[in-house]
Motif scaffolding. Sequence first.
Motif: not given
Length: 885
Positions: A484, A430, A432, A480-482, A436-439, A441, A470
């Motif tokens: 940071p 995504d 961002t 999914v993962f983030s 800010n963190s983002t996701t 996929y 991660t």
Amino acid sequence: MDIKILQQGNKYIFAALLTFALFLTSNVAQSQCAGNDGAITVCDITNPTNQALNLFTLLGGTPIPGGFWIDDLGSGGLNSTTGILNAQQIRESGIYTYTYTVTGVPGCADNTSTVAVLIGPYAGVKEDGSRCGDDTELNLFELFNYQFGNIPPQTNGYWYNNTTGTPIAGYTINPSSFNVTAITVYNLTYTVPALGPCPESSINVNLTLVPPVDAGTPQNLQLCSTTNLSLYTNVNLYNLLTGEDSGGTWTDNNGTGEIANPSDSFINVQNIYNNFGAGTYSFTYKVLPISPICEQKTAVVRVIIEDPIDYSGILLQVNTDVCQNQVASAVFTGVLSQSPVLVPNGTYDITYIVSGQATPVTLTVTFNNGVATFNIPNANFPSVGTYSINVTNIVATNSLGICVNPIPTIQDNLNIYPVPTVVNSTLNVDATCQNNSTTAYLGNLTGLVDGTYSITYDLSGANIASAQTTTIIVSGGNSVFSIPGNLLPNAGSTTITITSIANGATGCNAPANVSASFIVNPLPSTIAMNISAPNAVCLNQPVVVSVSGLGTLTNVTINYDLSGANSSTGNIQSLTLVGGGATFTIPQGLLTNAGITTITVTGLSNNVNSCGVIVSNVSDVFLINSLPVAPSATNQTFCEANNPTVANLVPSGNQFVWYDSLGSTLALSTTTPLVSGEDYYVSEVNANGCESARTMIVVTIDTVPAPTLTNGGEQFCGTDNPTIQDLTNNTNASGNIIWYDALTGGNIVSSTQLLQDGVIYYAFNTSTTTGCVSKDGLAVKVNLTNCEETPEFFIPDGFSPNGDGVNDTFTIPDIQFIYPDYKLEIYNRYGNLMFEGNRNKPNWDGKNSTSKTMGDVAPNGVYFYVVYFNKNNKAPKQGRLYLNR
């Protein structure tokens, strides 16, 4: 010369003999170096001279010596060097030829000659014999005497059993097939058929068959030590034999002491186990034959006692779970262990099966102190998955399977873990905002089973980071993962590359190369932001707030708080900006109190890229004026006939405003007609222009239905003198009915007033509870002609038109009611018509109304009348009347 010897059914064909005879009579005249063909017949084969027949002397002519001989048919009796034939060495009767050849002699027209020898039949010298009845094969030629120079019998004869009367095929028999049970002598004949001039030769021999003995067929007694051995304290060993001959003896082969003497056949199995334990104990039964020609027979009966083996509690552990790429080099070992140790040390055959494999495997293992190990071939685990290894049977190698040894469930699972792979997977991130963190996929993870994994990734482009690790959770091929926010300080395009992946549960890992780019959007600027609210509004009025100073932003969301007379936090408002500005209305629900209120912007988000910031020092103040008290009002009722409007509602006045709904913004006009059952709302407006809350009332319009007339209710008979009350009685009136002589502006007609024919009366209904009059009236045109003729119908016979007000006209009473279509004609005595009357012109006043020549006033005298009734075919009536002034 070519001589063929044919044989069929042990008899020579006559063609051979004919050929031999022709041979004997042949005469060869030409020169023969080998002499002429010769022949001889030997019927007395036992004659010693037949041991040395000189074939050379049998040649005719003058053969030259020194040639050589050939045994044409391989008779076996010829000395090819000397030409001497030993006929007694030929094993079958028949015709045999021998060829003499001379070589190296010039001028010989024929250098070969043949001697034909007919060997007659010979059956030999008999010698009776004996055999045991259980022999399976006997060559009958064993029943001949071959000693003392006896010539062996020829072999091309045939045998016949004279005792049974049956031929014998071949020359062997199976003595056991005779099933002799006593010494039996069989007389047999051996015959060699006649040949040429030689008669057949035969002998009789006796074969004695001695019955064999039978020690019986043994049956082992197999017992598990857990069996109730007290049932086996007097076991008769004979019961473990079938088909045995009696009279034999028993021998204890293991020294158990259970056989007291050779004729004792009873044993105590319980004693054997108690004294010697589990094992195999054998006892031999021996039977002697009736003749030494048969062998003695023995049968061994075995008593086998086996102890059970307790396999309970055995566990299987298969080492060890591995990744798929380690299977080829891995060693898979199954370990069977039991504690406490119940399985005796020794070798055992175990059977195991691996799930997915069709064939169980049986192998031998050694238990030592309750532990046994075995290897499981790698080929049993060809692919990723969980394999169940089940040991289905354990049997001691020396076990006879007498005891039932239950096998518990002995099973273990072995996992072959997949090597994680992200080949052909998809990665999307995504967009961002800065910091800010983002996701991210991950999709199409077909190479990963559901579970937890660890990935390592790098960032490049606008933001740079290396070897970031991660944990991800894969479910259904997706995860999914983030990323940071502290790794994303810069706006712009950033690329993430996954460099490795490891299964968190199995530890299996593999390199990876999956990447995706994403955008880090900039944060919005609030340096020039301003907010403005109106100075004052009424309570419950909308407060429209202006936002400006947002530059090139086009679509934002602001967060704001209210404080002061009205307090609320975390309020959200989306704005579409034009030139950096927009307006919005604070929801009424947030402004419930009068007084000074402050609006403060706390946050701003750019809806285009979803980036937001915290906002400070952007606020404004506004006043909310209080509202007057809602006016007092009650439900109101009106008569429909009065046509009530909003002007009739209470309270009334310029400060009061009426509405048709609670939320309506359009006040009702005072001329607006009221509707029954509708809700109406009234409010009061004070000097500040603030409007109170609205009070609701319900308006009821009392509707009185117009009366209705019963069918034919307007019909009366005038002779009955009907009144208005009679007309009322012909309606459905539930209240009071008032009659008028006109629809509007008319006069009330008394209930006692007589009805007039053809007159229209108007009725209105009046509610007994509200006093309201029906809005619509009932119009009734009265008909007084609904009469029946009566015997009392009266026509006067005179009148006095003198103007004294008494009997001034000739009138037929009520005729207009009874015969409404009647016609009246009056004639003078001269037949002149004086008057024509009907219901519209009923009365004759004594004047001439039809003829101008007779004057206006009729003189006194007699006149004649005719009444035409015009009803029910009633005939006209004539009469006379007297006019007296």
